[in-house]
Design a protein around this motif. Structure first.
Motif, PDB file in Angstrom:
ATOM      1  N   ALA A  73      45.907  82.702  -4.627  1.00  0.00           N
ATOM      2  CA  ALA A  73      46.281  82.170  -6.289  1.00  0.00           C
ATOM      3  C   ALA A  73      47.537  82.810  -6.735  1.00  0.00           C
ATOM      4  N   ARG A  74      47.895  83.870  -6.338  1.00  0.00           N
ATOM      5  CA  ARG A  74      49.256  84.430  -7.141  1.00  0.00           C
ATOM      6  C   ARG A  74      50.316  83.784  -6.422  1.00  0.00           C
ATOM      7  N   ALA A  75      50.285  83.267  -5.229  1.00  0.00           N
ATOM      8  CA  ALA A  75      51.202  82.525  -4.547  1.00  0.00           C
ATOM      9  C   ALA A  75      51.207  81.065  -5.531  1.00  0.00           C
ATOM     10  N   ALA A  76      50.261  80.550  -5.754  1.00  0.00           N
ATOM     11  CA  ALA A  76      50.347  79.549  -6.506  1.00  0.00           C
ATOM     12  C   ALA A  76      50.250  79.442  -8.000  1.00  0.00           C
ATOM     13  N   GLY A  77      50.443  80.624  -8.564  1.00  0.00           N
ATOM     14  CA  GLY A  77      50.686  80.812  -9.965  1.00  0.00           C
ATOM     15  C   GLY A  77      49.595  80.925 -10.663  1.00  0.00           C
ATOM     16  N   LEU A  78      48.226  81.124 -10.176  1.00  0.00           N
ATOM     17  CA  LEU A  78      46.940  81.412 -10.929  1.00  0.00           C
ATOM     18  C   LEU A  78      46.828  82.583 -11.320  1.00  0.00           C
ATOM     19  N   PRO A  79      46.225  82.711 -12.309  1.00  0.00           N
ATOM     20  CA  PRO A  79      45.946  84.094 -12.733  1.00  0.00           C
ATOM     21  C   PRO A  79      44.982  84.972 -11.817  1.00  0.00           C
ATOM     22  N   GLU A  80      45.559  86.163 -11.266  1.00  0.00           N
ATOM     23  CA  GLU A  80      44.866  86.597 -10.223  1.00  0.00           C
ATOM     24  C   GLU A  80      43.564  87.283 -10.826  1.00  0.00           C
TER      25      GLU A  80
END
Length: 103
Positions: A73-80
């Motif tokens: 998620a972090r790599a895709a820019g989603l809120p962790e």
């Protein structure tokens, strides 16, 4: 925009909202389909755990899964924090589900 003129911004917004909501509904349907598949795998896991006497809760596995999905998620820019909360809830449901069936 389906014949809606910019002179009526509220009508245009309603059209755009309806389109976005239809997209969200389609994504929700896909998520439900994935949950159906996940529960089917959980059923397989239950058989294995029952036969081997393995408990439902394996804390190291929980952390492994949460860390993996949060990194993605972090790599895709989603809120962790969203990913962490959703997966921890999903995993807790799975543990409860397994515990009810492992007795």
């Amino acid at each position: 925009m389906g014949g809606v003129t910019p002179a009526d911004p509220e009508a245009a917004a309603r059209v755009l909202l309806a389109e976005a909501r239809a997209d969200i509904d389609a994504l929700d349907d896909q998520m439900v389909d994935l949950l159906i598949q996940r529960v089917a795998v959980v059923e397989r896991v239950l058989v294995i755990k029952r036969q081997a006497g393995i408990p439902a809760l394996l804390p190291e596995r929980v952390e492994e899964v949460v860390e993996r999905v949060c990194a993605r998620a972090r790599a895709a820019g989603l809120p962790e924090d969203l990913t962490d909360a959703l997966w921890r809830r999903l995993i807790q449901w799975t543990i409860d589900y397994e515990n009810e069936r492992l007795v």
